[in-house]
Design a protein around this motif. Structure first.
Motif, PDB file in Angstrom:
ATOM      1  N   HIS A 231      64.038  38.355  18.356  1.00 54.51           N
ATOM      2  CA  HIS A 231      62.773  37.544  17.768  1.00 54.51           C
ATOM      3  C   HIS A 231      62.910  36.798  16.681  1.00 54.51           C
ATOM      4  CE1 HIS A 231      61.285  40.999  20.385  1.00 54.51           C
ATOM      5  NE2 HIS A 231      59.926  40.152  20.142  1.00 54.51           N
ATOM      6  N   PRO A 232      62.457  35.659  16.593  1.00 54.01           N
ATOM      7  CA  PRO A 232      62.656  34.686  15.506  1.00 54.01           C
ATOM      8  C   PRO A 232      61.716  35.246  14.281  1.00 54.01           C
ATOM      9  CG  PRO A 232      60.859  33.939  16.935  1.00 54.01           C
ATOM     10  CD  PRO A 232      61.629  35.141  17.616  1.00 54.01           C
ATOM     11  N   ASP A 233      62.188  34.752  13.190  1.00 57.13           N
ATOM     12  CA  ASP A 233      61.093  35.150  11.965  1.00 57.13           C
ATOM     13  C   ASP A 233      59.966  34.618  12.005  1.00 57.13           C
ATOM     14  OD1 ASP A 233      63.332  36.518  10.712  1.00 57.13           O
ATOM     15  OD2 ASP A 233      63.829  34.992   9.289  1.00 57.13           O
TER      16      ASP A 233
ATOM     17  N   GLU B 142      55.663  31.259  24.064  1.00 54.08           N
ATOM     18  CA  GLU B 142      54.935  32.413  23.669  1.00 54.08           C
ATOM     19  C   GLU B 142      54.862  32.898  22.307  1.00 54.08           C
ATOM     20  OE1 GLU B 142      57.021  32.383  25.899  1.00 54.08           O
ATOM     21  OE2 GLU B 142      56.440  32.948  27.741  1.00 54.08           O
ATOM     22  N   SER B 143      55.891  32.755  21.656  1.00 50.96           N
ATOM     23  CA  SER B 143      55.912  32.883  20.241  1.00 50.96           C
ATOM     24  C   SER B 143      55.363  31.969  19.225  1.00 50.96           C
ATOM     25  CB  SER B 143      57.677  32.882  19.711  1.00 50.96           C
ATOM     26  OG  SER B 143      57.648  33.315  18.539  1.00 50.96           O
ATOM     27  N   HIS B 144      55.291  30.553  19.847  1.00 56.45           N
ATOM     28  CA  HIS B 144      54.693  29.605  19.031  1.00 56.45           C
ATOM     29  C   HIS B 144      53.255  29.840  19.336  1.00 56.45           C
ATOM     30  CE1 HIS B 144      52.180  25.905  19.305  1.00 56.45           C
ATOM     31  NE2 HIS B 144      53.017  25.781  18.457  1.00 56.45           N
ATOM     32  N   ASP B 145      52.423  30.231  20.368  1.00 51.10           N
ATOM     33  CA  ASP B 145      51.084  30.531  20.498  1.00 51.10           C
ATOM     34  C   ASP B 145      50.673  31.712  19.518  1.00 51.10           C
ATOM     35  OD1 ASP B 145      50.979  28.543  22.373  1.00 51.10           O
ATOM     36  OD2 ASP B 145      50.637  29.639  23.927  1.00 51.10           O
ATOM     37  N   GLU B 146      51.666  32.599  19.767  1.00 44.89           N
ATOM     38  CA  GLU B 146      51.256  33.904  18.854  1.00 44.89           C
ATOM     39  C   GLU B 146      51.368  33.665  17.343  1.00 44.89           C
ATOM     40  OE1 GLU B 146      53.283  36.753  22.248  1.00 44.89           O
ATOM     41  OE2 GLU B 146      54.218  36.497  20.565  1.00 44.89           O
ATOM     42  N   GLN B 147      52.416  32.829  16.866  1.00 43.49           N
ATOM     43  CA  GLN B 147      52.374  32.468  15.349  1.00 43.49           C
ATOM     44  C   GLN B 147      51.245  31.595  15.208  1.00 43.49           C
ATOM     45  OE1 GLN B 147      56.043  32.265  13.513  1.00 43.49           O
ATOM     46  NE2 GLN B 147      57.333  32.875  15.131  1.00 43.49           N
TER      47      GLN B 147
ATOM     48  N   PRO C 131      65.441  41.592  12.365  1.00 44.43           N
ATOM     49  CA  PRO C 131      64.051  40.800  11.750  1.00 44.43           C
ATOM     50  C   PRO C 131      62.896  41.603  11.772  1.00 44.43           C
ATOM     51  CG  PRO C 131      64.692  40.109  13.825  1.00 44.43           C
ATOM     52  CD  PRO C 131      65.636  40.923  13.597  1.00 44.43           C
ATOM     53  N   PHE C 132      62.071  41.179  10.980  1.00 45.57           N
ATOM     54  CA  PHE C 132      60.697  41.990  10.929  1.00 45.57           C
ATOM     55  C   PHE C 132      59.675  41.744  12.269  1.00 45.57           C
ATOM     56  CE2 PHE C 132      55.813  41.225   9.877  1.00 45.57           C
ATOM     57  CZ  PHE C 132      55.578  42.737   9.627  1.00 45.57           C
ATOM     58  N   VAL C 133      59.446  42.417  13.151  1.00 47.59           N
ATOM     59  CA  VAL C 133      58.898  42.254  14.236  1.00 47.59           C
ATOM     60  C   VAL C 133      57.398  42.816  14.145  1.00 47.59           C
ATOM     61  CG1 VAL C 133      58.586  42.520  16.758  1.00 47.59           C
ATOM     62  CG2 VAL C 133      60.767  41.737  15.932  1.00 47.59           C
ATOM     63  N   ILE C 134      56.327  42.146  14.416  1.00 52.20           N
ATOM     64  CA  ILE C 134      54.877  42.514  14.561  1.00 52.20           C
ATOM     65  C   ILE C 134      54.099  41.903  15.495  1.00 52.20           C
ATOM     66  CG2 ILE C 134      54.220  40.888  12.692  1.00 52.20           C
ATOM     67  CD1 ILE C 134      52.205  43.243  11.678  1.00 52.20           C
ATOM     68  N   CYS C 135      53.312  42.672  16.142  1.00 47.82           N
ATOM     69  CA  CYS C 135      52.489  41.988  17.226  1.00 47.82           C
ATOM     70  C   CYS C 135      51.486  40.960  16.641  1.00 47.82           C
ATOM     71  CB  CYS C 135      51.774  43.054  18.223  1.00 47.82           C
ATOM     72  SG  CYS C 135      50.980  42.260  19.249  1.00 47.82           S
ATOM     73  N   ALA C 136      52.065  39.759  16.347  1.00 44.65           N
ATOM     74  CA  ALA C 136      51.098  38.868  15.550  1.00 44.65           C
ATOM     75  C   ALA C 136      49.783  38.469  16.006  1.00 44.65           C
ATOM     76  CB  ALA C 136      51.928  37.434  15.484  1.00 44.65           C
ATOM     77  N   ARG C 137      49.657  38.779  17.352  1.00 47.16           N
ATOM     78  CA  ARG C 137      48.176  38.217  17.892  1.00 47.16           C
ATOM     79  C   ARG C 137      47.073  39.295  17.496  1.00 47.16           C
ATOM     80  NH1 ARG C 137      47.340  37.129  24.162  1.00 47.16           N
ATOM     81  NH2 ARG C 137      49.504  36.472  24.561  1.00 47.16           N
TER      82      ARG C 137
HETATM   83  N1  GUN Z   1      54.973  38.849  16.969  1.00 46.80           N
HETATM   84  C1  GUN Z   1      54.688  38.111  18.083  1.00 46.80           C
HETATM   85  N2  GUN Z   1      55.663  37.345  18.435  1.00 46.80           N
HETATM   86  C2  GUN Z   1      56.561  37.345  17.472  1.00 46.80           C
HETATM   87  C3  GUN Z   1      57.974  36.687  17.089  1.00 46.80           C
HETATM   88  O1  GUN Z   1      57.987  35.596  18.126  1.00 46.80           O
HETATM   89  N3  GUN Z   1      58.686  37.176  16.208  1.00 46.80           N
HETATM   90  C4  GUN Z   1      58.263  38.154  15.483  1.00 46.80           C
HETATM   91  N4  GUN Z   1      59.029  38.569  14.255  1.00 46.80           N
HETATM   92  N5  GUN Z   1      56.942  38.649  15.552  1.00 46.80           N
HETATM   93  C5  GUN Z   1      56.319  38.176  16.527  1.00 46.80           C
END
Ligand code: GUN
Length: 170
Positions: A65-67, A81-86, A116-122
């Protein structure tokens, strides 16, 4: 696409379409393909979850997972997916104080735990993410490892939901 359409996908298409439900871990999607047919989306999700739980070393998944608001975010190299969530959680709208706090805490978290810190950003806004990041820095390593995996599963759940239509009867 419903679960019947998912079950009918050839291997390559299955991995192309569902390969990022766990961030940058298409091997997980590839591994569960042979478990078709899935009776429901929940059954597919359960197969992914069981595969994750059976891994001898789960931290690798966290490291994929990216920061949040990190280097990949700044360079535009996030997965879609990560772009949209962030973006949805306000990571692109941090003021300079929030951005430097996020960078410092992400670094502190990684130095402490080695992933890295992972959290369900959505499920969170930027204030909440910063608060959780700061609080979770204080946890024990084993607690954080388990928590990170829980969050990966929540992210996976929402990614699956956005790809596969659910039938409330199933
Ligand atoms: N939460 C949702 N997507 C991501 C992600 O890509 N990276 C991290 N760190 N948290 C997330």
């Amino acid at each position: 696409m419903d679960i019947a359409a998912v079950n009918a996908l050839p291997y390559e298409d299955f991995v192309d379409i569902l390969g990022n439900v766990v961030e940058k871990c298409p091997i997980i999607t590839a591994a569960v393909w042979s478990g078709r047919p899935f009776l429901s989306l929940a059954a597919l999700e359960a197969a992914i979850s069981e595969f994750i739980d059976a891994l001898p070393e789960s931290e690798g998944i966290l490291r994929c997972h990216p920061d949040l608001a990190g280097r990949d975010h700044q360079s535009g190299s996030l997965t879609r997916e990560s772009h949209d969530e962030q973006a949805g959680s306000g990571m692109g709208a941090l003021n300079s104080g929030e951005a430097s706090r996020m960078a410092r805490l992400n670094q502190e978290y990684k130095e402490r735990f080695g992933f890295p810190f992972v959290i369900c950003a959505r499920m969170h806004d930027k204030e909440n993410i910063l608060r959780q990041l700061s609080a979770r820095c204080q946890n024990e390593r084993a607690v954080e490892r388990a928590r990170g995996i829980e969050e990966v599963k929540k992210i996976c759940h929402l990614r699956l939901q956005s790809l596969v239509l659910t039938d409330s009867r199933l």
